[in-house]
Design an enzyme around this catalytic site. Sequence first.
Site, PDB file in Angstrom:
ATOM      1  N   ARG B   8     -17.455 -13.199 -14.446  1.00  0.00           N
ATOM      2  CA  ARG B   8     -18.587 -13.442 -13.541  1.00  0.00           C
ATOM      3  C   ARG B   8     -19.229 -12.147 -13.062  1.00  0.00           C
ATOM      4  O   ARG B   8     -20.407 -12.131 -12.716  1.00  0.00           O
ATOM      5  CB  ARG B   8     -18.178 -14.356 -12.376  1.00  0.00           C
ATOM      6  CG  ARG B   8     -16.944 -13.923 -11.639  1.00  0.00           C
ATOM      7  CD  ARG B   8     -16.376 -15.094 -10.816  1.00  0.00           C
ATOM      8  NE  ARG B   8     -15.054 -14.792 -10.325  1.00  0.00           N
ATOM      9  CZ  ARG B   8     -14.766 -14.532  -9.054  1.00  0.00           C
ATOM     10  NH1 ARG B   8     -15.703 -14.561  -8.130  1.00  0.00           N
ATOM     11  NH2 ARG B   8     -13.538 -14.253  -8.683  1.00  0.00           N
ATOM     12  N   GLU B  56     -25.378 -29.928  -4.772  1.00  0.00           N
ATOM     13  CA  GLU B  56     -25.454 -29.633  -6.196  1.00  0.00           C
ATOM     14  C   GLU B  56     -26.419 -30.554  -6.949  1.00  0.00           C
ATOM     15  O   GLU B  56     -27.011 -30.154  -7.949  1.00  0.00           O
ATOM     16  CB  GLU B  56     -24.059 -29.731  -6.836  1.00  0.00           C
ATOM     17  CG  GLU B  56     -23.088 -28.654  -6.353  1.00  0.00           C
ATOM     18  CD  GLU B  56     -22.491 -28.927  -4.985  1.00  0.00           C
ATOM     19  OE1 GLU B  56     -22.680 -30.040  -4.445  1.00  0.00           O
ATOM     20  OE2 GLU B  56     -21.829 -28.015  -4.431  1.00  0.00           O
TER      21      GLU B  56
END
Lengths: 278, 313
Positions: B8, B56
């Site tokens: 990441r 989300e």
Amino acid sequence: MPALDENRKRELEEIARRIRIHIVKSTHAAGSGHPGGSLSATDIITALYFEVMNHNPEDKKWGLRDRFVLSKGHAAPALYGALAESGYFPVDELMTLRKLGSRLQGHPDMRKTPGIDVSTGSLGQGVSIACGMALAAKLDRRAYRVFAVCGDGEMQSGQIWEGAMFAAHQKLNHLTVFVDRNNLQIDGATEDVISIEPLVSKWQSFGWHVQEINGHDMEEIVHSIHEAEEVHGRPSVIIAHTTKGKGVPFMEGSLAFHGKAADDEQLKIALEALGGDL
Amino acid sequence: MWEMAKQRDSYGKTLAQLGRERDDIVALGADLCGSCKLNDFGKEFPERFFNCGIAEQNLMGISAGLAASGKTVFSSTFAVFATGRAYDQIRQSIAYPNLNVKIVATHAGITVGGDGASHQMLEDIALMRVLPNVDVVAPADYYETGKATIAVSEADGPFYVRLGRSNVPIITEEDDPFEIGVATTLKEGNDVTLIGTGIMVSRCLKAAKILEKQHDIDARVINMSTIKPLDEKTIVKAAKETGGVVTAEEHVVSQGMGSGISQVLSESYHVPMKRVGIPNVFGESGGSEELMDKYGLTTEDIVESTHDVISRR
């Protein structure tokens, strides 16, 4: 000064009448579909496509066009009627609705149907998509407006309120959402299924500019859209009180015609009520 | 032996770089922007960065609207929320209209560790690879993550990119080529093939060393960094040339990469096969390595599975 003069009002009402005829005929030809919620949203969609929105059927992907999101995707027959009457595709094609190989799917499909800005169908998602479009307009410093039409039953979806919160936070003043408040959803009255009232104060508390109108009065619809344009720093919602099945007496307020097409006999009666076939 | 780095971190750095090169790139998160490494991009391009909060479904809908308006959208949150919580929004609003949204999910797999089963996404490859129009990329390490980020930004349409939380060994070189849909052979060999994805590629390499030194087995090692579309040519060639395949993934074996490969081989070229992965169970809290041990994702599990495959020929 009224938002519409009498002549223009009558013209728009005539277009709405034509679209209602398309709805009844195309769903009849398909043998299925959602005439009730299409008829309740017809006047709103007519006002948008024929009076308010900047769009151009000759240049379908024009970057500055106003965008339209039919969050209540099952009202596709109304949108298809408006698109055909605008010239996005031939009116005859409306009779292919829901048939194999047709560009007119049961729910709007941006990849198949000319003039559709975004695919919808699964309820509760349109406000979020419209937020994304309004954000893009802001980013690109373009002045186009984004309109969404939601069903009242959709107010039961959590995602609507996620989108409502986001739009207010981002001050999306180019976003205008209609709630087609016809009071019915497939299982019954919204207030019996899961009550969504008080709707006005709900939207107000989320930071939106709220108007309540008669969703079948062309003058009120157009006026409310103009008023929404004048609002600064926050999005607008227009709660349009409507009648499910509006214009076809035996469909008005009828739960049965939420998701059922007219049969042959009913089609005749419906066309008569709508002032005769085109 | 290998240097370690977080995938990441590479994603965040590359995304900021892409932001400098292209105005059409926007980035969205859902309250995990720090964990997903979106903050470099966010600080440099605040007007193109949107934190949607713990929402989300809305994140995916907004992504769809931005993509429908011409933006190249990177949307990131933890894999469990990105795919599970917002599955219908991905299906209806992104996959079906084939919109240009890159869902780059971090914290996939059991190595999430202490947070436990609720946060350990072990089914995301299955969920995403079944969706029409959505391609699935699972980079093996730090460098591949950066290349995958660039590659998906250049390709049109929706992608799911799967990243982990933890440090993973750097097994590729900075200038190695990377292409979506092309598997890379990291070690040649003709006795058996080990195909890994993500964090399991380094374990396949380790297993190949053990097999060579201790068992005189010359294993081919393939890095399957694109799970959809699968590089069928490389898979079938390896099966033909080595006569047996072991797959390894940090995911439930049901409908993961190994299942995809077994589907390819069952229709094209039959060889004995074994899928190393997590059985169809939920995870639990624990240290990353402890969990990898307990749930059958060790180098030794790959070695044992290789013996099993060879014994069945």
